[in-house]
Design an enzyme around this catalytic site. Structure first.
Site, PDB file in Angstrom:
ATOM      1  N   MET A  61      -4.512  -0.567   0.248  1.00  0.00           N
ATOM      2  CA  MET A  61      -5.064   0.763   0.477  1.00  0.00           C
ATOM      3  C   MET A  61      -6.580   0.656   0.620  1.00  0.00           C
ATOM      4  O   MET A  61      -7.265   0.316  -0.350  1.00  0.00           O
ATOM      5  CB  MET A  61      -4.701   1.681  -0.692  1.00  0.00           C
ATOM      6  CG  MET A  61      -3.214   1.740  -1.002  1.00  0.00           C
ATOM      7  SD  MET A  61      -2.866   2.348  -2.677  1.00  0.00           S
ATOM      8  CE  MET A  61      -3.493   4.019  -2.546  1.00  0.00           C
ATOM      9  N   GLY A  77      -9.850   2.588  -3.265  1.00  0.00           N
ATOM     10  CA  GLY A  77      -9.443   1.291  -2.734  1.00  0.00           C
ATOM     11  C   GLY A  77      -8.636   0.445  -3.691  1.00  0.00           C
ATOM     12  O   GLY A  77      -9.035   0.238  -4.807  1.00  0.00           O
ATOM     13  N   SER A  78      -7.487  -0.051  -3.256  1.00  0.00           N
ATOM     14  CA  SER A  78      -6.613  -0.756  -4.184  1.00  0.00           C
ATOM     15  C   SER A  78      -5.376  -1.285  -3.468  1.00  0.00           C
ATOM     16  O   SER A  78      -5.370  -1.429  -2.260  1.00  0.00           O
ATOM     17  CB  SER A  78      -6.203   0.196  -5.312  1.00  0.00           C
ATOM     18  OG  SER A  78      -5.849   1.455  -4.767  1.00  0.00           O
ATOM     19  N   ARG A  79      -4.309  -1.507  -4.242  1.00  0.00           N
ATOM     20  CA  ARG A  79      -3.092  -2.086  -3.697  1.00  0.00           C
ATOM     21  C   ARG A  79      -1.895  -1.677  -4.539  1.00  0.00           C
ATOM     22  O   ARG A  79      -2.006  -1.434  -5.738  1.00  0.00           O
ATOM     23  CB  ARG A  79      -3.256  -3.608  -3.675  1.00  0.00           C
ATOM     24  CG  ARG A  79      -2.009  -4.427  -3.522  1.00  0.00           C
ATOM     25  CD  ARG A  79      -2.392  -5.891  -3.481  1.00  0.00           C
ATOM     26  NE  ARG A  79      -1.308  -6.747  -3.911  1.00  0.00           N
ATOM     27  CZ  ARG A  79      -1.357  -8.070  -3.924  1.00  0.00           C
ATOM     28  NH1 ARG A  79      -2.459  -8.682  -3.546  1.00  0.00           N
ATOM     29  NH2 ARG A  79      -0.332  -8.779  -4.328  1.00  0.00           N
TER      30      ARG A  79
END
EC number: 4.1.1.65
Length: 220
Positions: free
Chosen positions: A100, A188-190
């Protein structure tokens, strides 16, 4: 479209700070420079819009399917592989990972309906989300949902280099509905999904997903 409640404080604070900066600059720095005042105002508006868009929730017709695993987040498919899941299953599973970016919608949704059988939060590091060790060393949560058919799906929220807060709305023993909000990751990440090996994966590396809409896999 609406804005997510997790952004209320950040959006208000950002707006007040930018307004204060512009007023002080107008009075003390650029009182005789209308061009500088205008440029600062434009830059401030752009920054505020970028912050606001991060918390947007688009209006969508969500996908539902008893034997389907729906994407829990907007982003890009960066991993599809068979791997050892060592926290809960302690066995081989099919992993699908969604990266993301800060420009993606950051609401996380339940990939399947069922009962939350396991939940755990881990404080940790803030490695970039695509780093191989981010899924085991970064700040993260692990959620396991057992569907009505008895299949268990593991979802892991992972913070990235920019993300500094993971939000979740589930707990062990709670019934959840596919597509409902599971949580939120700021900036922001996953998200990783672990499925049984016999799952029929319907996406490929590089595909873009829409949370609550894109079908990741069919369960057997």
């Amino acid at each position: 479209m609406r804005l997510h409640r997790e952004g209320n404080t950040i959006m208000l604070t950002t707006g007040l700070v930018l307004l204060t900066v512009n007023l002080l600059a107008d009075i003390y720095l650029f009182s005789d420079n209308t061009t500088a005042i205008a440029l600062l105002a434009v830059a401030s508006v752009i920054l505020f819009v970028l912050v606001v868009q991060f918390f947007r929730i688009p209006n969508r017709l969500l996908t539902t399917g008893e034997n389907q695993v729906i994407a829990p987040a907007d982003g890009t498919i960066v991993v599809i592989e068979e791997t050892e899941e060592g926290e809960y299953f302690k066995a081989r599973r099919r992993q699908i990972s969604i990266f993301m970016s800060p420009l993606n919608v950051h609401v996380n949704r339940n990939p399947v309906s069922g009962i939350v059988r396991y939940f755990k939060y881990y404080p940790g590091k803030y490695l970039v989300a695509w780093h191989p060790k981010s899924s085991t060393e970064n700040e993260r949560t692990t959620v396991v949902i057992e569907s009505a058919s008895g299949v268990q799906v593991l979802m892991r929220q992972i913070a990235g280099a920019v993300a500094r807060r993971i939000i979740w709305y589930v707990k062990e023993g709670q019934p959840v509905e596919q597509g409902d909000e599971m949580g939120f990751i700021k900036f922001g990440s996953r998200v990783d999904i672990f499925l049984p090996l016999d799952s029929d994966v319907l996406v490929k590396i590089g595909d873009r997903t829409k949370g609550g809409v894109t079908v990741l896999a069919d369960l057997k």
